[in-house]
Scaffold this motif. Structure first.
Motif, PDB file in Angstrom:
ATOM      1  N   LEU A   1      -3.374  -6.506   7.134  1.00 58.40           N
ATOM      2  CA  LEU A   1      -4.621  -5.863   6.745  1.00 58.40           C
ATOM      3  C   LEU A   1      -4.958  -4.510   7.572  1.00 58.40           C
ATOM      4  CD1 LEU A   1      -6.744  -8.916   5.778  1.00 58.40           C
ATOM      5  CD2 LEU A   1      -5.158  -7.875   4.283  1.00 58.40           C
ATOM      6  N   GLY A   2      -6.202  -4.100   7.610  1.00 60.05           N
ATOM      7  CA  GLY A   2      -6.642  -2.914   8.278  1.00 60.05           C
ATOM      8  C   GLY A   2      -6.690  -3.159   9.974  1.00 60.05           C
TER       9      GLY A   2
ATOM     10  N   ARG B   1     -10.444  -5.553   2.435  1.00 59.58           N
ATOM     11  CA  ARG B   1     -11.337  -5.560   1.197  1.00 59.58           C
ATOM     12  C   ARG B   1     -10.316  -6.260   0.006  1.00 59.58           C
ATOM     13  NH1 ARG B   1     -11.031  -3.782  -3.509  1.00 59.58           N
ATOM     14  NH2 ARG B   1      -9.208  -2.334  -2.716  1.00 59.58           N
TER      15      ARG B   1
ATOM     16  N   PHE C   1       4.923  -8.531  13.957  1.00 57.41           N
ATOM     17  CA  PHE C   1       4.042  -7.508  13.506  1.00 57.41           C
ATOM     18  C   PHE C   1       3.108  -8.392  12.715  1.00 57.41           C
ATOM     19  CE2 PHE C   1       2.029  -4.367  10.858  1.00 57.41           C
ATOM     20  CZ  PHE C   1       2.204  -3.155  11.470  1.00 57.41           C
TER      21      PHE C   1
ATOM     22  N   PRO D   1       0.671  -1.019   0.010  1.00 59.72           N
ATOM     23  CA  PRO D   1       0.116  -0.051   0.060  1.00 59.72           C
ATOM     24  C   PRO D   1       0.911   1.311  -0.033  1.00 59.72           C
ATOM     25  CG  PRO D   1       0.130  -0.721   2.087  1.00 59.72           C
ATOM     26  CD  PRO D   1       1.014  -1.587   1.441  1.00 59.72           C
ATOM     27  N   TRP D   2       0.089   2.579   0.055  1.00 64.01           N
ATOM     28  CA  TRP D   2       0.713   3.690   0.102  1.00 64.01           C
ATOM     29  C   TRP D   2       1.186   4.307   1.194  1.00 64.01           C
ATOM     30  CZ3 TRP D   2      -2.229   6.759   2.735  1.00 64.01           C
ATOM     31  CH2 TRP D   2      -3.456   6.452   2.990  1.00 64.01           C
ATOM     32  N   ASN D   3       0.794   3.739   2.432  1.00 65.53           N
ATOM     33  CA  ASN D   3       0.851   4.670   3.610  1.00 65.53           C
ATOM     34  C   ASN D   3       2.088   4.609   4.326  1.00 65.53           C
ATOM     35  OD1 ASN D   3       0.062   1.789   4.415  1.00 65.53           O
ATOM     36  ND2 ASN D   3      -0.577   2.787   6.326  1.00 65.53           N
TER      37      ASN D   3
ATOM     38  N   ASP E   1      -2.562  -1.170 -11.192  1.00 70.40           N
ATOM     39  CA  ASP E   1      -3.636  -1.118 -10.250  1.00 70.40           C
ATOM     40  C   ASP E   1      -3.714  -2.466 -10.044  1.00 70.40           C
ATOM     41  OD1 ASP E   1      -4.783  -1.776 -12.512  1.00 70.40           O
ATOM     42  OD2 ASP E   1      -6.243  -0.125 -12.436  1.00 70.40           O
ATOM     43  N   GLY E   2      -4.647  -2.553  -8.909  1.00 69.49           N
ATOM     44  CA  GLY E   2      -5.219  -3.839  -8.417  1.00 69.49           C
ATOM     45  C   GLY E   2      -5.707  -4.988  -9.543  1.00 69.49           C
TER      46      GLY E   2
ATOM     47  N   GLU F   1      -0.047   2.181  -6.653  1.00 76.16           N
ATOM     48  CA  GLU F   1      -0.082   2.942  -7.716  1.00 76.16           C
ATOM     49  C   GLU F   1      -0.122   4.479  -7.496  1.00 76.16           C
ATOM     50  OE1 GLU F   1      -2.196   0.980  -6.877  1.00 76.16           O
ATOM     51  OE2 GLU F   1      -4.336   1.466  -7.526  1.00 76.16           O
TER      52      GLU F   1
ATOM     53  N   GLY G   1      -2.525  -6.460 -10.017  1.00 74.97           N
ATOM     54  CA  GLY G   1      -2.440  -7.069  -8.616  1.00 74.97           C
ATOM     55  C   GLY G   1      -3.228  -8.490  -8.985  1.00 74.97           C
ATOM     56  N   GLU G   2      -4.278  -8.499  -9.538  1.00 75.05           N
ATOM     57  CA  GLU G   2      -5.164  -9.786  -9.808  1.00 75.05           C
ATOM     58  C   GLU G   2      -4.142 -10.797 -10.481  1.00 75.05           C
ATOM     59  OE1 GLU G   2      -9.077  -9.509 -11.257  1.00 75.05           O
ATOM     60  OE2 GLU G   2      -9.311  -7.835  -9.689  1.00 75.05           O
TER      61      GLU G   2
ATOM     62  N   CYS H   1      -1.550   1.953   9.905  1.00 74.04           N
ATOM     63  CA  CYS H   1      -2.734   0.599  10.177  1.00 74.04           C
ATOM     64  C   CYS H   1      -2.536   0.174  11.488  1.00 74.04           C
ATOM     65  CB  CYS H   1      -2.288  -0.438   9.664  1.00 74.04           C
ATOM     66  SG  CYS H   1      -0.407  -1.059   9.500  1.00 74.04           S
TER      67      CYS H   1
ATOM     68  N   GLY I   1      -2.248  -4.239   2.732  1.00 77.23           N
ATOM     69  CA  GLY I   1      -3.440  -3.113   2.443  1.00 77.23           C
ATOM     70  C   GLY I   1      -4.732  -3.360   3.139  1.00 77.23           C
ATOM     71  N   SER I   2      -5.749  -2.800   2.495  1.00 77.10           N
ATOM     72  CA  SER I   2      -7.089  -3.100   3.059  1.00 77.10           C
ATOM     73  C   SER I   2      -7.689  -4.557   3.390  1.00 77.10           C
ATOM     74  CB  SER I   2      -8.124  -2.305   2.339  1.00 77.10           C
ATOM     75  OG  SER I   2      -8.125  -2.828   0.938  1.00 77.10           O
TER      76      SER I   2
ATOM     77  N   LEU J   1      -5.065  -5.955  15.227  1.00 79.08           N
ATOM     78  CA  LEU J   1      -3.709  -5.719  14.662  1.00 79.08           C
ATOM     79  C   LEU J   1      -2.932  -5.121  15.856  1.00 79.08           C
ATOM     80  CD1 LEU J   1      -2.021  -5.747  12.286  1.00 79.08           C
ATOM     81  CD2 LEU J   1      -2.505  -3.259  11.778  1.00 79.08           C
TER      82      LEU J   1
HETATM   83  N1  LIG Z   1      -1.498  -4.787   8.771  1.00 78.04           N
HETATM   84  C1  LIG Z   1      -0.532  -4.010   7.864  1.00 78.04           C
HETATM   85  O1  LIG Z   1       0.706  -4.215   8.299  1.00 78.04           O
HETATM   86  C2  LIG Z   1      -0.949  -2.612   7.314  1.00 78.04           C
HETATM   87  C3  LIG Z   1       0.169  -1.843   7.014  1.00 78.04           C
HETATM   88  C4  LIG Z   1      -0.192  -0.565   6.368  1.00 78.04           C
HETATM   89  C5  LIG Z   1      -1.499  -0.623   5.762  1.00 78.04           C
HETATM   90  N2  LIG Z   1      -2.680  -1.597   5.889  1.00 78.04           N
HETATM   91  C6  LIG Z   1      -3.902  -1.207   5.383  1.00 78.04           C
HETATM   92  O2  LIG Z   1      -3.848  -0.656   4.186  1.00 78.04           O
HETATM   93  C7  LIG Z   1      -5.088  -0.133   3.743  1.00 78.04           C
HETATM   94  C8  LIG Z   1      -4.400   1.330   3.152  1.00 78.04           C
HETATM   95  O3  LIG Z   1      -3.657   0.968   1.960  1.00 78.04           O
HETATM   96  P1  LIG Z   1      -4.438   1.211   0.586  1.00 78.04           P
HETATM   97  O4  LIG Z   1      -5.375   1.934   0.388  1.00 78.04           O
HETATM   98  O5  LIG Z   1      -3.332   1.167  -0.413  1.00 78.04           O
HETATM   99  O6  LIG Z   1      -5.014  -0.342   0.374  1.00 78.04           O
HETATM  100  P2  LIG Z   1      -5.613  -1.042  -0.832  1.00 78.04           P
HETATM  101  O7  LIG Z   1      -5.988  -2.281  -0.406  1.00 78.04           O
HETATM  102  O8  LIG Z   1      -6.746  -0.280  -1.641  1.00 78.04           O
HETATM  103  O9  LIG Z   1      -4.301  -1.429  -1.822  1.00 78.04           O
HETATM  104  C9  LIG Z   1      -3.242  -2.111  -1.298  1.00 78.04           C
HETATM  105  C10 LIG Z   1      -2.525  -2.536  -2.617  1.00 78.04           C
HETATM  106  O10 LIG Z   1      -3.266  -3.565  -3.175  1.00 78.04           O
HETATM  107  C11 LIG Z   1      -3.711  -3.463  -4.503  1.00 78.04           C
HETATM  108  N3  LIG Z   1      -5.019  -4.009  -4.902  1.00 78.04           N
HETATM  109  C12 LIG Z   1      -6.172  -3.364  -4.467  1.00 78.04           C
HETATM  110  N4  LIG Z   1      -7.118  -4.249  -5.081  1.00 78.04           N
HETATM  111  C13 LIG Z   1      -6.520  -5.032  -5.476  1.00 78.04           C
HETATM  112  C14 LIG Z   1      -7.044  -6.597  -5.938  1.00 78.04           C
HETATM  113  N5  LIG Z   1      -8.299  -6.975  -6.078  1.00 78.04           N
HETATM  114  N6  LIG Z   1      -6.069  -7.475  -6.224  1.00 78.04           N
HETATM  115  C15 LIG Z   1      -4.820  -7.525  -6.164  1.00 78.04           C
HETATM  116  N7  LIG Z   1      -4.256  -6.130  -5.720  1.00 78.04           N
HETATM  117  C16 LIG Z   1      -5.095  -5.110  -5.421  1.00 78.04           C
HETATM  118  C17 LIG Z   1      -3.564  -1.815  -4.628  1.00 78.04           C
HETATM  119  O11 LIG Z   1      -3.147  -1.572  -6.114  1.00 78.04           O
HETATM  120  C18 LIG Z   1      -2.389  -1.614  -3.625  1.00 78.04           C
HETATM  121  O12 LIG Z   1      -1.106  -2.070  -4.340  1.00 78.04           O
HETATM  122  C19 LIG Z   1      -5.434   0.307   5.173  1.00 78.04           C
HETATM  123  O13 LIG Z   1      -6.515  -0.701   5.190  1.00 78.04           O
HETATM  124  C20 LIG Z   1      -4.503  -0.076   6.063  1.00 78.04           C
HETATM  125  O14 LIG Z   1      -4.672  -0.557   7.409  1.00 78.04           O
HETATM  126  C21 LIG Z   1      -2.053  -2.466   6.778  1.00 78.04           C
END
Ligand SMILES: NC(=O)c1ccc[n+]([C@@H]2O[C@H](COP(=O)([O-])OP(=O)(O)OC[C@H]3O[C@@H](n4cnc5c(N)ncnc54)[C@H](O)[C@@H]3O)[C@@H](O)[C@H]2O)c1
Length: 472
Positions: free
Chosen positions: A246-247, A226, A442, A145-147, A202-203, A173, A207-208, A279, A223-224, A406
């Motif tokens: 995840l989140g 979702r 972690f 992810p980007w954060n 992108d996802g 992205e 990603g897929e 996160c 990432g999220s 988390l």
């Molecule tokens: N647990 C952890 O270690 C941790 C750390 C940082 C961020 N996060 C979580 O990440 C989220 C924020 O980041 P975000 O907005 O970039 O998340 P996001 O899930 O939208 O995207 C994360 C990554 O997944 C890719 N992606 C999105 N949909 C996809 C799909 N269907 N198939 C494959 N790849 C796909 C995106 O392009 C991106 O590279 C928050 O929910 C946060 O809590 C978790």
């Protein structure tokens, strides 16, 4: 302009199979700062072929060879620190102090940690007649992810490399340029062709293609929730290993005996850091009901001291990363007001004088109940919820009443009490009085994921165990 329209595959920068150039925005200025390409499944195929070929030899390298490589990467990071920080600041909107500090610091820190762990790591153990051997999983697809972009790349790439895997990384992205510099670092450090590959997209496009790829052995995703669920479903047919980070909606229990005003202020400022886009952010502060008024006053003062502004200046926080994030956060702030939480600081709209840029007012809600939307959903912005508890059993009940698991925090003088409460929290991390450790595991419980990163824990995510029986 900062352009990174090629992909790093098999040790060189190559054009994407199909041209598809996309602009990247600076969230503080809302201006385009450069371009990347969005790849396709055909680009993923090329990267996987390279990684698979490289795995043959890289999986057989010695610990010493991989240590030499990690030390070379460490030296290259040193020479590119400023550039990395500028990229993170430009694409994420992080204040330069934060970008130069923790953002780049975590990249360097995880590299150093991987070296230390690898030095002492045993890849074999004789258990009676059986030799247990830890071997690399294979080709790893990494989606980040980007954060905390550099941190998340570091958490995956260094342990995967240290344990002899090869990899295909797709960074976010939304914040891709730091990853392009990272690929240059890997190249300059002499990482063999095909061991590390980077492509943007992108996802749905890249990603897929990674999660469903038949020749990728593992997907490590951050990432999220979702996207994590979608990726795991898409990965299921190929029975690849899946690690999900995840989140979160992390509780911060402030005990009655803590230095109360200070603890509340600290928890408030911690929530606002990186514009709340962390996160593990302590987004639900739990205080004794009887001290809610005190908590409100301390949190208000602390939040009003967190001044948002130009990331290149002295601001404590920059904007949030995108207009889409800003809209989502505003919707949740409005929901908090609607559902009857007390707005103590901040609120809807942009901070005064910051009309350009996706700036959010550092916001505090008090008298929040755990059934409110703002207490249940990850807001991912500088928004703190303060909830009251009756007694410690009640605090634990509220802390655990979430689909996430988390992180968590406990602040108080009575260390025995804090330790006993820590045992009852269903989360992958508990920080007692701000405890922090780069070697600590972690990862999440429940819908926060199933992987474990950082330090030695990250190594195990990327290893298979083989039992050689009759070995003697
Ligand atoms: N647990 C952890 O270690 C941790 C750390 C940082 C961020 N996060 C979580 O990440 C989220 C924020 O980041 P975000 O907005 O970039 O998340 P996001 O899930 O939208 O995207 C994360 C990554 O997944 C890719 N992606 C999105 N949909 C996809 C799909 N269907 N198939 C494959 N790849 C796909 C995106 O392009 C991106 O590279 C928050 O929910 C946060 O809590 C978790």
């Amino acid at each position: 302009m900062r352009d990174c329209t090629q992909f790093y595959i098999d040790g060189q920068w190559v054009d994407p199979v199909e041209e598809n150039t996309v602009a990247v925005e600076n969230p503080a200025t809302e201006q385009t700062i450069g371009h990347i390409s969005f790849g396709t499944a055909a680009d993923v195929d090329k990267a996987v072929v390279a990684a698979r070929r490289a795995f043959e030899s890289f999986s057989q390298t010695s610990k010493e060879e991989r240590l030499t490589l990690l030390r070379a990467i460490q030296a290259e990071i040193e020479t590119r620190k400023e550039e990395l920080a500028t990229a993170v600041s430009d694409e994420l909107g992080a204040p330069l102090s934060l970008a130069n500090g923790p953002h780049v610091g975590l990249l360097a820190g995880h590299c150093q940690k991987a070296i230390e762990v690898l030095e002492g790591f045993a890849f074999e153990r004789l258990d009676g007649p059986t030799l247990h051997v830890w071997e690399p999983v294979g080709v790893v697809g990494m989606i980040t992810p980007w954060n905390w972009p550099l941190n998340q790349i570091a958490c995956k790439v260094f342990p995967a490399l240290a344990t002899g895997n090869t990899m295909v990384l797709k960074p976010s992205e939304i914040a891709p340029f730091n990853a392009c510099i990272f690929a240059e670092i890997m190249h300059a450090a002499g990482v063999p062709a095909g061991v590390f590959n980077l492509l943007n997209g992108d996802g749905p496009g890249v990603g897929e293609a990674i999660s469903g790829h038949p020749d990728i052995d593992m997907v490590s995703f951050t990432g999220s929730t979702r996207a994590g669920i979608a990726i795991a479903k898409n990965a299921a047919d190929t029975v690849k290993r899946m690690a999900q980070e995840l989140g979160g909606k992390s509780p911060n229990i402030v005990l009655d005996d803590s230095a109360f005003t200070k603890s509340v202020a600290k928890g408030t400022v911690a929530m606002m850091g990186n514009s709340g886009q962390t996160c593990t952010a302590p987004s639900r502060m739990l205080v004794p009901h009887a001290r809610m008024a005190e908590a409100k006053a301390a949190a208000k003062e602390a939040a009003e001291g967190v001044i948002p502004g130009d990331p290149k200046g002295n601001a404590a926080i920059g904007p949030v990363v995108s207009r889409a994030q800003w809209d989502k956060i505003q919707g949740l702030i409005e929901k908090g007001v609607e559902e009857g939480a007390t707005l103590v600081a901040g609120g809807p709209g942009k901070p005064e004088g910051l009309e350009t840029g996706h700036y959010v007012k550092p916001t505090v809600f008090a008298d929040v109940t755990n059934d409110m939307t703002i207490a249940r959903e990850e807001i991912f912005g500088p928004v703190l919820c303060i909830l009251g508890y009756e007694d410690y059993d009640d605090a634990i009940r509220i802390a655990n009443d979430t689909e996430y698991g988390l992180a968590s925090a406990i602040t108080g003088e009575d260390i025995e009490l804090a330790r006993s409460l820590a045992k009852r929290i269903r989360a992958g991390r508990v920080a007692i009085n701000g405890g922090y450790d780069l070697g600590a595991a972690f990862g999440g419980y429940k819908k926060s994921g199933n992987g474990r990163e950082w330090g030695e824990w990250g190594f195990h995510d990327f290893l298979e165990v083989k039992a050689v029986m009759g070995h003697g």
